[in-house]
Every structure is written in structure tokens, then in C-alpha cells.
Motif scaffolding. Sequence first.
Motif, PDB file in Angstrom:
ATOM      1  N   THR A 142       0.836  -1.206   0.000  1.00 58.36           N
ATOM      2  CA  THR A 142       0.000   0.000   0.000  1.00 58.36           C
ATOM      3  C   THR A 142       0.865   1.248   0.000  1.00 58.36           C
ATOM      4  OG1 THR A 142      -1.808  -1.157   1.144  1.00 58.36           O
ATOM      5  CG2 THR A 142      -1.808   1.254   1.235  1.00 58.36           C
TER       6      THR A 142
ATOM      7  N   THR B  52       2.262   1.702  -3.498  1.00 50.97           N
ATOM      8  CA  THR B  52       1.242   2.248  -4.399  1.00 50.97           C
ATOM      9  C   THR B  52       1.034   3.735  -4.135  1.00 50.97           C
ATOM     10  OG1 THR B  52       0.144   0.083  -4.303  1.00 50.97           O
ATOM     11  CG2 THR B  52      -1.081   1.881  -5.318  1.00 50.97           C
TER      12      THR B  52
ATOM     13  N   HIS C  62       0.541  -5.499  -9.974  1.00 53.51           N
ATOM     14  CA  HIS C  62      -0.829  -5.100  -9.611  1.00 53.51           C
ATOM     15  C   HIS C  62      -0.838  -3.698  -9.023  1.00 53.51           C
ATOM     16  CE1 HIS C  62      -4.897  -5.166  -8.145  1.00 53.51           C
ATOM     17  NE2 HIS C  62      -4.528  -5.190  -6.878  1.00 53.51           N
ATOM     18  N   ALA C  63       0.093  -3.429  -8.130  1.00 55.43           N
ATOM     19  CA  ALA C  63       0.170  -2.104  -7.513  1.00 55.43           C
ATOM     20  C   ALA C  63       0.492  -1.036  -8.551  1.00 55.43           C
ATOM     21  CB  ALA C  63       1.236  -2.105  -6.417  1.00 55.43           C
TER      22      ALA C  63
ATOM     23  N   THR D 154      -2.402  -0.417 -11.044  1.00 51.38           N
ATOM     24  CA  THR D 154      -3.496   0.326 -10.401  1.00 51.38           C
ATOM     25  C   THR D 154      -3.168   1.806 -10.347  1.00 51.38           C
ATOM     26  OG1 THR D 154      -4.119  -1.590  -9.059  1.00 51.38           O
ATOM     27  CG2 THR D 154      -4.844   0.567  -8.287  1.00 51.38           C
TER      28      THR D 154
ATOM     29  N   PRO E  67     -11.874   2.377  -4.271  1.00 52.08           N
ATOM     30  CA  PRO E  67     -10.576   1.978  -4.847  1.00 52.08           C
ATOM     31  C   PRO E  67      -9.624   1.334  -3.834  1.00 52.08           C
ATOM     32  CG  PRO E  67     -11.264   4.064  -5.771  1.00 52.08           C
ATOM     33  CD  PRO E  67     -12.255   3.736  -4.690  1.00 52.08           C
TER      34      PRO E  67
ATOM     35  N   LEU F 175      -8.239  -2.486  -4.232  1.00 52.47           N
ATOM     36  CA  LEU F 175      -6.788  -2.699  -4.309  1.00 52.47           C
ATOM     37  C   LEU F 175      -6.352  -3.736  -3.282  1.00 52.47           C
ATOM     38  CD1 LEU F 175      -3.951  -1.814  -5.391  1.00 52.47           C
ATOM     39  CD2 LEU F 175      -3.928  -0.145  -3.519  1.00 52.47           C
ATOM     40  N   THR F 176      -6.813  -3.579  -2.046  1.00 57.06           N
ATOM     41  CA  THR F 176      -6.435  -4.502  -0.972  1.00 57.06           C
ATOM     42  C   THR F 176      -6.958  -5.900  -1.255  1.00 57.06           C
ATOM     43  OG1 THR F 176      -6.401  -2.707   0.652  1.00 57.06           O
ATOM     44  CG2 THR F 176      -6.592  -4.944   1.500  1.00 57.06           C
TER      45      THR F 176
END
Length: 232
Positions: free
Chosen positions: A100, A103, A157-158, A161, A206, A210-211
Motif C-alpha cells: 500500500t 502504491t 498489480h500495484a 493500479t 478503490p 486494491l487490498t
Amino acid sequence: MTAAPSGPSRSRRERPAKPALTRAGIIATAVALLRAEGLQKVTMRRLAQELDTGPASLYVYVANTAELHAAVLDELLGTVDLAPVHAGGDWRERILAVLTSYTAVLFDHPSLARSALLARPRGEHYLQLLEGLLSLLDEGGVPPGQAAWGVDVLLQHATATAAEHAGRDDEADQADWDAVARAVREVDASHPHLAAIGEDLLSGSPPERLTWGFRVLLNGIAYTPRTAKEKP
């Protein structure tokens, strides 16, 4: 008869000596330029202007613009919070905290987020990030081979996004989302599955999505062997 000059003669204009070029100084200037003007201005020519030198001088330290952007990204990765790596508690929650934070760094620098999909950082900050993530996967009992491939998927993925939302105008983004929502809600009987769960397609904030994506990937990484012959 000509009067004598009042002071010592000078054959050339005096000017302060320029600081010696270094790779660290070049990258630091590039980061400052990114923060002030955005990634599109972080070019070798523009950087040379800031450093009062010629572009050719920079190529001694940085091979090209792609390498420059990768180095800038690596410098920013130094702000990723790696404290959870060495904290107590569930390894999954700690790896989520690191991802996190990663990101968030890209969200803070939207012009860099899309470039990060192609840029290949290889500096110390990137290596520390990889080491931290691999350490947590190892703590969770993830086999080394799955961890090696899995850490790449997690960062993809991070990064994707952040890139998806990079540079978007809030008003235009909302208009696009409203158009998608209308299309989903107005489907007819020829799309029965879409009609049945359409509202769920639009649900979740969002950060929640994401998580959730990270959790899906972590579960898959932990229990999916790389080949059919391997055991998870």
C-alpha cells in the motif's frame, strides 16, 4: 596620453566554478525537476540546462532517458515504508502495508506511475523493497520459487493500479465512471449474468478493491505451484 587602468586587467569573465557532475547529483536534480514540472520535463536536454552543462556530459553517468527515469523511480522508492517488514503481527497484513505504501508513492507522482510499468529500477531502494517483500513471503512459508514469481505479480498489480489513475482529471474521471455505471445498469436480458450482479461490479472503494486484489494474489502465490509437477 592614455590614462592607466584603475584596476588589474582581466582576460576573461570570472564565474563561479560549476560543481563536479556526479550520478547522485544528476538524479537528485532529476527528482527535483519531476516534483516541480512533471516527468515529461525530465529529459537529458532539460536536465543539462538545469546543471549548466551539455547533454553529452550526462551520458557518462546515465545511458539514456529510460535509465534516468528508472533511477528517479528508484530514488522515490526510498520513501516506501518498510517498517512493517521488521514489525510483529500477521505477515499478510504487514506485506499489505508495504504494498500500500509503494502504491501511494506512485499515486503521489502520477506522471511517473505509467512510466513505472516500463521502467526497470535496479538501485538500492528497489532491492531493499524486493528483499522486504521476499522476507515476508518467506516468513509466511511461501516456497521460494512461488515467492520469486509472486513478488513480481504483486508489484505489477500495484503499479498498474496507480498507472490506471495517473494524470486523470477528477471531473473527467467521474464522468467516465458515470457512463460505465449507466451502461452496466441498463443491460437487457441478453446479458443475464451482468444484469444479476451489475451493482456488485460497481461496488467498493478503490482502496478496498486494491487490498482485495492483493489478498487474492497472496492466496494464489501461497498455494499455486509454478508448474503442475511442483507441490505448493
